[in-house]
Design an enzyme around this catalytic site. Sequence first.
Site, PDB file in Angstrom:
ATOM      1  N   HIS A 184     -32.965  36.001   1.834  1.00 26.23           N
ATOM      2  CA  HIS A 184     -32.479  36.475   0.540  1.00 26.23           C
ATOM      3  C   HIS A 184     -33.650  36.980  -0.295  1.00 26.23           C
ATOM      4  O   HIS A 184     -34.564  36.226  -0.613  1.00 26.23           O
ATOM      5  CB  HIS A 184     -31.757  35.343  -0.194  1.00 26.23           C
ATOM      6  CG  HIS A 184     -31.122  35.769  -1.481  1.00 26.23           C
ATOM      7  ND1 HIS A 184     -30.002  36.562  -1.522  1.00 26.23           N
ATOM      8  CD2 HIS A 184     -31.463  35.542  -2.774  1.00 26.23           C
ATOM      9  CE1 HIS A 184     -29.677  36.784  -2.790  1.00 26.23           C
ATOM     10  NE2 HIS A 184     -30.540  36.181  -3.563  1.00 26.23           N
ATOM     11  N   ASP A 186     -34.308  38.791  -3.826  1.00 28.09           N
ATOM     12  CA  ASP A 186     -33.786  39.294  -5.092  1.00 28.09           C
ATOM     13  C   ASP A 186     -34.428  40.642  -5.406  1.00 28.09           C
ATOM     14  O   ASP A 186     -35.653  40.773  -5.405  1.00 28.09           O
ATOM     15  CB  ASP A 186     -34.074  38.303  -6.217  1.00 28.09           C
ATOM     16  CG  ASP A 186     -33.197  37.064  -6.120  1.00 28.09           C
ATOM     17  OD1 ASP A 186     -32.028  37.211  -5.734  1.00 28.09           O
ATOM     18  OD2 ASP A 186     -33.682  35.959  -6.419  1.00 28.09           O
ATOM     19  N   ASP A 305     -25.476  34.632  -3.948  1.00 27.71           N
ATOM     20  CA  ASP A 305     -26.278  34.071  -5.040  1.00 27.71           C
ATOM     21  C   ASP A 305     -25.955  34.649  -6.403  1.00 27.71           C
ATOM     22  O   ASP A 305     -26.836  34.786  -7.245  1.00 27.71           O
ATOM     23  CB  ASP A 305     -27.771  34.293  -4.725  1.00 27.71           C
ATOM     24  CG  ASP A 305     -28.679  33.514  -5.675  1.00 27.71           C
ATOM     25  OD1 ASP A 305     -28.295  32.412  -6.096  1.00 27.71           O
ATOM     26  OD2 ASP A 305     -29.775  34.008  -6.011  1.00 27.71           O
ATOM     27  N   HIS A 510     -27.845  40.833  -9.578  1.00 30.37           N
ATOM     28  CA  HIS A 510     -27.409  39.569 -10.162  1.00 30.37           C
ATOM     29  C   HIS A 510     -28.490  38.780 -10.901  1.00 30.37           C
ATOM     30  O   HIS A 510     -28.218  37.644 -11.328  1.00 30.37           O
ATOM     31  CB  HIS A 510     -26.746  38.694  -9.095  1.00 30.37           C
ATOM     32  CG  HIS A 510     -27.655  38.227  -8.003  1.00 30.37           C
ATOM     33  ND1 HIS A 510     -27.582  38.709  -6.727  1.00 30.37           N
ATOM     34  CD2 HIS A 510     -28.658  37.328  -7.993  1.00 30.37           C
ATOM     35  CE1 HIS A 510     -28.493  38.123  -5.975  1.00 30.37           C
ATOM     36  NE2 HIS A 510     -29.159  37.280  -6.728  1.00 30.37           N
TER      37      HIS A 510
END
Length: 819
Positions: A184, A186, A305, A510
């Site tokens: 993951h 971001d 997430d 997000h």
Amino acid sequence: WETCWFKVELSIPATWAGREVHFIWESDGEGMVWRDAQPVQGLTKEGEKTSYILTSSLKESEPHSLTLYVELACNGLFGAGKGSMIAPPDPDRRVTLNKAELVVFNRDVYELLVDLEILLDMAQLLGEENQRSFQALYTANQMVNVCDVTDPSTFPAARDLAAAIFSQRNGESQHTIHAMGHCHIDSAWLWPYEETIRKCARSWVTVVRLMEHNPEFTFACSQLRLTSVLWQAQQFEWVRSWYPGLYAQIQEFVAKGQFIPVGGTWVEMDGNLPSGESMVRQFLQGQRFFQEQFGRICSEFWLPDTFGYSAQLPQLMRGCGIQRFLTQKLSWNLVNVFPHHTFFWEGIDGSQVLTHFPPGDSYGMHGRLEEMLKTVKNNKDKGCVNHSAFLFGFGDGGGGPTQKMLDRMKRMSDTDGLPRVKISTPNQLFSVLEKESSQLCTWVGELFLELHNGTYTTQAQIKKGNRECERILHDVEVLSTLAMAQDSMFQYPASQLQWLWRLLLLNQFHDVLPGSCIQLVVEDALQYYTEIRKTGAQLQEEAVQSLCRDLLQRKAGSTESILVLNTLPWERTEVISRPGPGGTGILALVTVPSMGYALVREPLLPPQPVSVRKREDGSIYMENGVLAVCLDMMGRLTSLRLLDSERSSVPGGCYANQFALFDDVPLYWDAWDVMDYHLETRKPVTTLLKPLEITLAGGLQGSVRFSLQVGKSSILTQEITLDAMCPYLRFLTQVEWKEAHKFLKVEFPVQVRSMNATYEIQFGHLQRPTHWNTSWDWARFEVWAHKWLDLSEHNFGVALLNDCKYGASAHRNVLSLSL
């Protein structure tokens, strides 16, 4: 966020022939090894990647002297903060290079240590009642007895003892864990967008190296990462543009089925705040990119997430070719434990998608036995399904899987007493779940995260920019489509609109749209909004000029007129301000048809003009034939009546448009959270700086203005406007905000009784309770909405509208908007 470059010249001794040789690099900052002008290995101490394999067995024909370059970033896996993971970047932070060595790697010792780790975990974690724990313990003890650390020839016998345990197989009923590599990343968070591009390259090149040595390895990349790949399209596009050599390797592994694109959207967007059209564009841009680049669209929506999931998402997924959904974020709930890990999720129109939450409650597992046992024990749908996902690899700041994670799971692939572990893919997992789905439960409505409620309000300028730019792009597309239909010479600005949409979609990531990012990211986001506004205005002007060319050309002898356009799908009668002499604004009442225009020569006269009058006590009364409003000196509504009903909307003794200040001191996640206990600190804002005064005395429009002091040093100025024939009151609020750890809201108690309030969401609306009967009810003390929330009973109700806010609540009879 700078990077330093090191030139590394290596000379491998000839005496190391037949040995495995590694280049070791340990530093506080993330790094990348370059060889022959191509990235070959990501380095991060926090992600347990500190070596680059030069050769697995040095041959005479291989080069013994070579030159590498190491690009070292002045930030770690989680940015450049100091003291706390979510601390802002420290401008005085220093990065240290601790080790740079050329070494021989002893593979036999490494394998022996991994064997012992798994056996000791079995002995500790399976429990005294389980005979396998004792078998593992005694086997480990025998290995220690057999192994002489000074004599490598004893290692194989010790490993054979471990292999005997690992080769004892499971029964057919054992739970199967589908392990998928994951990383993951971001797109922006504790680092800016530009650093994410380098994070993607470091993580993905590491995955490529792992795939070369482990042909069974799969990576799911949902934001531009590798291994059984689940990606976001935006991150793929970055790597394609910045690292074409690496991208070509990724495409090869995609073709082999190891690097698996998942996600289906342009970025892993916030699941609540983007409009319905924005969410459709996320899927459109993402699925189109995957189709063009990899010859297929995604069948799984991968959003592990984000801070909650709109009840409209199932319908949007199904409309975009997706029937499966994976996340794990609801495991973060602060109050209630979500009752399922595998279930059908039903949206507001009845659309359903098969949904899976990895029972280990994480997307960053390390392949440890403890995590495998938790995955089985924690599974809330035992008996219904016997398969679950296990996402392994360092995440959030990138990093991804390691060889040790893979080696741990190889030993647990089918070992008696342990869950069965197989390297799998999202399609394999969901295909099995679909076959086992006959007894699964259905969850109807939103997947509300009972945490991070502050993200609906944090960073007001970002929230405003998102809403404004969504409106601008809507208007440009409407006007450009009409212009193209009418004028064959008009060129629809498809490429420019795609570029603007992708900027907007990127900002809906997000941690950007929610405001949970560092200042540098906020500055980038605001700059993108400025670009959308500027270019959008130009495109809108070009479309209007083409669409209304004849109307805009004033003919001789004709009366001066003004062209008014309506881009909404209903007829509107409103008061507008048109240019007057010397740049002054002249008010006009106009009616414009749906998706149409009107030429205004003689403004309409309202059936009843607006009247505004001041009373002896300093209060002000406003009326327009539809509404009657009474305001006290502090701008609070003491009465709001719909004249036809003769019913007041404000309860006696209460004040609507009441500003209130709350303490905002969450437990940890400062920019993310507002806790329920903030409600106990409510302080009405009552310090008057400028009392209510009339600024426009009536006619087509009446308005009043006042100013308040908020907290210690913030100033709030509000103008309240009532237009002719208008069934609503408008509040233009400006706040010069200088408070820290405070939360400002505006409240509207209304004379309506209802068990539920209604909130606008994407392409629809949702009802939530106004009471706190259960823990599921009071956990939603602060919720999100789009342009309106409404409290109604039979034949009467009050709605609160906004043009740039998302945080809201309705408790009992009080509508509240978080500012």
